[in-house]
Design an enzyme around this catalytic site. Structure first.
Site, PDB file in Angstrom:
ATOM      1  CD  GLU A   1      70.368  57.169   7.928  1.00  0.00           C
ATOM      2  OE1 GLU A   1      69.865  56.857   9.032  1.00  0.00           O
ATOM      3  OE2 GLU A   1      69.690  57.389   6.906  1.00  0.00           O
TER       4      GLU A   1
ATOM      5  CG  HIS B   1      66.699  55.415   8.670  1.00  0.00           C
ATOM      6  ND1 HIS B   1      67.197  56.531   9.313  1.00  0.00           N
ATOM      7  CD2 HIS B   1      65.469  55.191   9.192  1.00  0.00           C
ATOM      8  CE1 HIS B   1      66.324  56.944  10.213  1.00  0.00           C
ATOM      9  NE2 HIS B   1      65.253  56.155  10.155  1.00  0.00           N
TER      10      HIS B   1
ATOM     11  CB  CYS C   1      63.418  59.013   9.191  1.00  0.00           C
ATOM     12  SG  CYS C   1      62.299  58.088  10.266  1.00  0.00           S
TER      13      CYS C   1
END
Length: 249
Positions: free
Chosen positions: A211, A209, A110
């Site tokens: 993660e 994202h 990001c």
């Protein structure tokens, strides 16, 4: 030994126990869990703009998400909706440029992708809805937007993602110019979703994202590149020690 992966941290007010609104170096645990789950050893890096010497003890680097980059970094004036964290900007641009120079494996997430682009000489759109005409990349507070990405054939990100092209994003800024990096992923509306540097061992930035879903494809690729670097450095150190006559290597 696991490769050591540095993760840049936010600096935000935080509250715990009897302590309220303390300036705190922190990062969502999703980043740590994603690195650990992919076989790496996560180390948190608070902002430090004195130097980038920490690069010498890392095997890989995650540039995490967060607030907007200061437009001064790419020669622009701040827009009305741009919210920056100067202490992060100065430290992380220094770190990113040092990592690129040292060919350290890097994954930008990001804001981290945007930072990579700016560190490579690029620039940003400060408010994507002004460019795209919609709020789909950040539909509501704390609500991820879903985008279908189009990946460049033959790119690293295309090989890693395969047929899975739906990604979760939350951002209002985006890459306008990737500088010396190659744009390898676009949303259907034309927003940049991935950048990379094919000339380096592993430099990949993604606007979404990974993660949050513990994506072992991307974090696994980072830790694999970091492990390869660690092995190469160990071999080089041993050869140098043996050449110098050090029996301990």
């Amino acid at each position: 030994m696991r490769p050591v992966i540095g993760i840049t941290t936010y600096v935000e007010p935080a509250t715990w126990g009897v302590w309220h609104d303390l300036a705190t170096a922190l990062v969502p645990h999703d980043y740590v869990a994603a690195v650990t789950g992919a076989g790496g050893r996560a180390v948190l890096l608070p902002p430090d703009d004195l130097d980038a010497d920490v690069i010498g003890v890392l095997d890989g680097l995650v540039l995490s998400g967060g607030a907007d980059l200061d437009p001064e970094l790419y020669g622009a004036e701040p827009g009305p909706l741009t919210v920056t964290r100067p202490e992060r900007d100065s430290a992380e641009v220094l770190l990113a440029r040092a990592a690129l120079e040292a060919d350290l494996p890097v994954l930008g997430v990001c804001r981290g992708m945007q930072l990579l682009a700016v560190a490579a000489g690029g620039s940003l759109h400060q408010h994507l809805p002004d460019v795209l005409g919609h709020e789909g990349h950040r539909p509501a507070p704390a609500v991820y937007g879903r985008q279908e990405a189009i990946f460049a054939p033959g790119s690293r990100v295309a090989a890693l993602m395969g047929d899975d092209r739906v990604v979760q994003c939350y951002h209002h800024q985006g890459v306008a110019d990737a500088g010396s990096l190659r744009v390898t992923g676009l949303a259907e509306d034309g927003a940049v979703e991935a950048v990379e540097d094919p000339a380096r061992s592993f430099v990949l930035g993604v606007q979404w994202h990974p993660e949050v879903v513990r994506d072992k494809r991307l974090f696994g690729a980072l830790t694999a590149a970091a492990s390869a670097r660690k092995a190469t450095d160990k071999t080089a150190h041993k050869a140098k020690s043996e050449a110098a006559g050090d029996p301990m290597g």
